[in-house]
Enzyme design. Structure first.
Site, short mmCIF file in Angstrom:
data_model
loop_
_atom_site.label_atom_id
_atom_site.label_comp_id
_atom_site.label_asym_id
_atom_site.label_seq_id
_atom_site.Cartn_x
_atom_site.Cartn_y
_atom_site.Cartn_z
N GLU A 43 0.63 -1.15 -0.07
CA GLU A 43 0.08 -0.28 0.14
C GLU A 43 0.80 1.46 -0.19
OE1 GLU A 43 -2.08 0.58 3.74
OE2 GLU A 43 -3.55 1.94 2.44
N LYS A 113 -9.62 2.08 -2.32
CA LYS A 113 -9.90 1.66 -1.05
C LYS A 113 -11.40 2.13 -0.46
CE LYS A 113 -7.20 1.75 3.60
NZ LYS A 113 -6.15 2.52 4.00
N CYS A 154 -5.89 -2.67 2.59
CA CYS A 154 -5.49 -2.60 4.28
C CYS A 154 -6.69 -2.47 4.94
CB CYS A 154 -4.88 -1.48 4.35
SG CYS A 154 -3.80 -1.63 5.88
N1 LIG Z 1 -3.50 1.70 6.07
C1 LIG Z 1 -4.28 1.17 6.68
O1 LIG Z 1 -5.37 1.25 6.33
C2 LIG Z 1 -3.93 0.48 8.09
C3 LIG Z 1 -5.07 -0.25 8.92
C4 LIG Z 1 -4.64 -0.54 9.98
O2 LIG Z 1 -3.28 -0.47 10.62
C5 LIG Z 1 -5.77 -1.00 10.94
O3 LIG Z 1 -5.62 -1.03 12.16
O4 LIG Z 1 -6.91 -1.36 10.45
#
Ligand SMILES: NC(=O)CCC(=O)C(=O)O
Length: 266
Positions: A43, A113, A154
């Protein structure tokens, strides 16, 4: 193709975009040399993970990074899931977007996203992507190399419905370019990735930036390959590296036949 050779590029991400592209090129060549047919990047791998700078690093769908990924895919004859970068649309909105190119260098899919990373952990991680980013609206799947892939980014992994959408669209493997953090990473990173692989009864690839402690956002790293039983087959630890892994269709068929929950999910 019943067996698929893939690679995860756990790249170190720095402020210099060109340096990130150069390191990615080295990693992609190494992956191709080791026989990978599909490669996943992390990412936000062209930019510091910092809402204050996403606009400065943002590009369109024919910008420098897209052109780089397309050229590399064509030259190396590999499918490239180009992690994610800040994408700017014509109206000036910025998204956290994954670009996918096929082995001829043609665009195959884009995923914006859907669930932006907004957390505020007491004494720990604070982040608000929604201050500067616009969320995407779709669940994303694409077909290539005889496999169907689901693509999230993510924080999307926290939303089981999105993963199940991708399974309903036929996903054999879920891919999450990601960058967890030291507050939530230890407890939630592997647990979530294994849970989504288990729900989906599919392979799962999670690719994060290598751990850096230069004062900016700290990536939890630990890129993972999880099989359809929910077993971690590869954990890349915290350093920069290229890891090759083999995925097998047969494991998906076996778990889905032996634990038949698909009818319930559909
Ligand atoms: N880059 C992200 O979306 C991080 C997501 C993350 O750390 C979480 O705890 O969920």
């Amino acid at each position: 193709m019943d067996k698929l050779q893939v690679a995860l590029l756990q790249l170190p991400v720095v402020a210099d975009k060109d340096e990130n592209l150069t390191k990615a090129a080295l990693g992609l060549r190494e992956a191709a040399g080791k026989g990978a047919r599909l490669v996943v990047l992390p990412e936000m791998w062209t930019t510091p993970y910092d809402t204050a700078v996403f606009a400065d690093y943002a590009e369109g769908r024919t910008g420098k990074t897209a052109t780089f990924l397309s050229n590399m895919a064509r030259e190396l004859e590999m499918v490239i899931v180009g992690g994610s970068i800040p994408e700017k649309d014509k109206a000036g909105r910025i998204y956290n977007t994954a670009f996918v190119f096929d082995a001829q260098g043609e665009p195959l899919a884009y995923h914006r996203k859907k669930h932006l990373f907004d957390i505020d952990i007491a004494g720990g991680q604070y982040f608000r992507e929604s201050d500067v980013l616009t969320p995407g609206e779709e669940s994303t799947t694409f077909e290539t190399l005889g496999w169907t892939f689901g693509l999230g980014i993510c924080f999307d992994v926290r939303f089981p419905d999105q993963a199940l959408d991708m399974v309903r669209q036929g996903a054999d493997c879920l891919i999450y370019p990601a960058a967890f953090n030291p507050s939530t990473g230890p407890l939630h990173w592997e647990l979530l990735m294994r849970a989504r692989a288990m729900d989906a009864q599919s392979w799962l690839l999670a690719c994060a930036p290598a751990r850096q402690t230069d004062g900016g956002y700290v990536s939890w790293a630990h890129s993972l390959v999880v099989n359809p039983w929910g077993t971690v087959e590869h954990d890349l630890g915290t350093g920069a590296q290229v890891r090759i892994a083999s995925l097998y269709k047969e494991s998906i068929e076996t778990v889905r036949a032996q634990i038949p929950i698909r009818g319930i999910q559909a």
